[in-house]
Motif scaffolding. Sequence first.
Motif, PDB file in Angstrom:
ATOM      1  N   LYS A   1     100.257  84.183  32.230  1.00  0.00           N
ATOM      2  CA  LYS A   1      99.814  83.872  30.867  1.00  0.00           C
ATOM      3  C   LYS A   1      98.469  83.154  30.893  1.00  0.00           C
ATOM      4  O   LYS A   1      97.580  83.438  30.095  1.00  0.00           O
ATOM      5  N   GLU A   2      98.313  82.229  31.792  1.00  0.00           N
ATOM      6  CA  GLU A   2      97.057  81.480  31.901  1.00  0.00           C
ATOM      7  C   GLU A   2      95.912  82.405  32.283  1.00  0.00           C
ATOM      8  O   GLU A   2      94.794  82.274  31.784  1.00  0.00           O
TER       9      GLU A   2
ATOM     10  N   GLN B   1      95.759  85.583  31.658  1.00  0.00           N
ATOM     11  CA  GLN B   1      95.451  86.462  30.509  1.00  0.00           C
ATOM     12  C   GLN B   1      94.639  85.705  29.468  1.00  0.00           C
ATOM     13  O   GLN B   1      93.789  86.286  28.790  1.00  0.00           O
ATOM     14  N   LYS B   2      94.918  84.440  29.329  1.00  0.00           N
ATOM     15  CA  LYS B   2      94.150  83.648  28.373  1.00  0.00           C
ATOM     16  C   LYS B   2      92.677  83.549  28.809  1.00  0.00           C
ATOM     17  O   LYS B   2      91.786  83.533  28.000  1.00  0.00           O
TER      18      LYS B   2
ATOM     19  N   LEU C   1     105.252  83.690  35.614  1.00  0.00           N
ATOM     20  CA  LEU C   1     104.945  84.053  34.226  1.00  0.00           C
ATOM     21  C   LEU C   1     103.891  83.116  33.636  1.00  0.00           C
ATOM     22  O   LEU C   1     102.967  83.558  32.928  1.00  0.00           O
ATOM     23  N   GLN C   2     104.040  81.851  33.889  1.00  0.00           N
ATOM     24  CA  GLN C   2     103.080  80.861  33.372  1.00  0.00           C
ATOM     25  C   GLN C   2     101.687  81.146  33.942  1.00  0.00           C
ATOM     26  O   GLN C   2     100.687  81.104  33.223  1.00  0.00           O
TER      27      GLN C   2
END
Length: 118
Positions: A112-113, A115-116, A108-109
């Motif tokens: 998220k990274e 997607q950022k 997940l992390q």
Amino acid sequence: TFCLEQLPNHPQYNQKRFQKAKIRNARQVDRVLKTMEIITQRMDAEELVKQKKEEQLKKEQIQSEENERKERLAKEEEENQQRRLELERQKSKKMQQEQIKHSAYAKLQTMKEEQKKV
């Protein structure tokens, strides 16, 4: 004791007319004493057999109790081993679940990274 002690002291015992009875009495006393000796020997033998049986039964009882104690201890040891195995399985399962959580969290992390960045 009557035939050996009391009867010979009686005044008429030594009279001639009682000689046959006196001889018969002596023979009977001898036979009775021999028979009593045989009975005593048999009773002693029976008592020995009885004592040996009692000793054997006592040994068997002690052996039986010892076997039961050993079986009980073995069963308790087996139950303890089963508990330890079950605890190890639970611990291993918990560790796997923790690893899965960490792995999922790491993914997940990472997502998220990414997607950022986009």
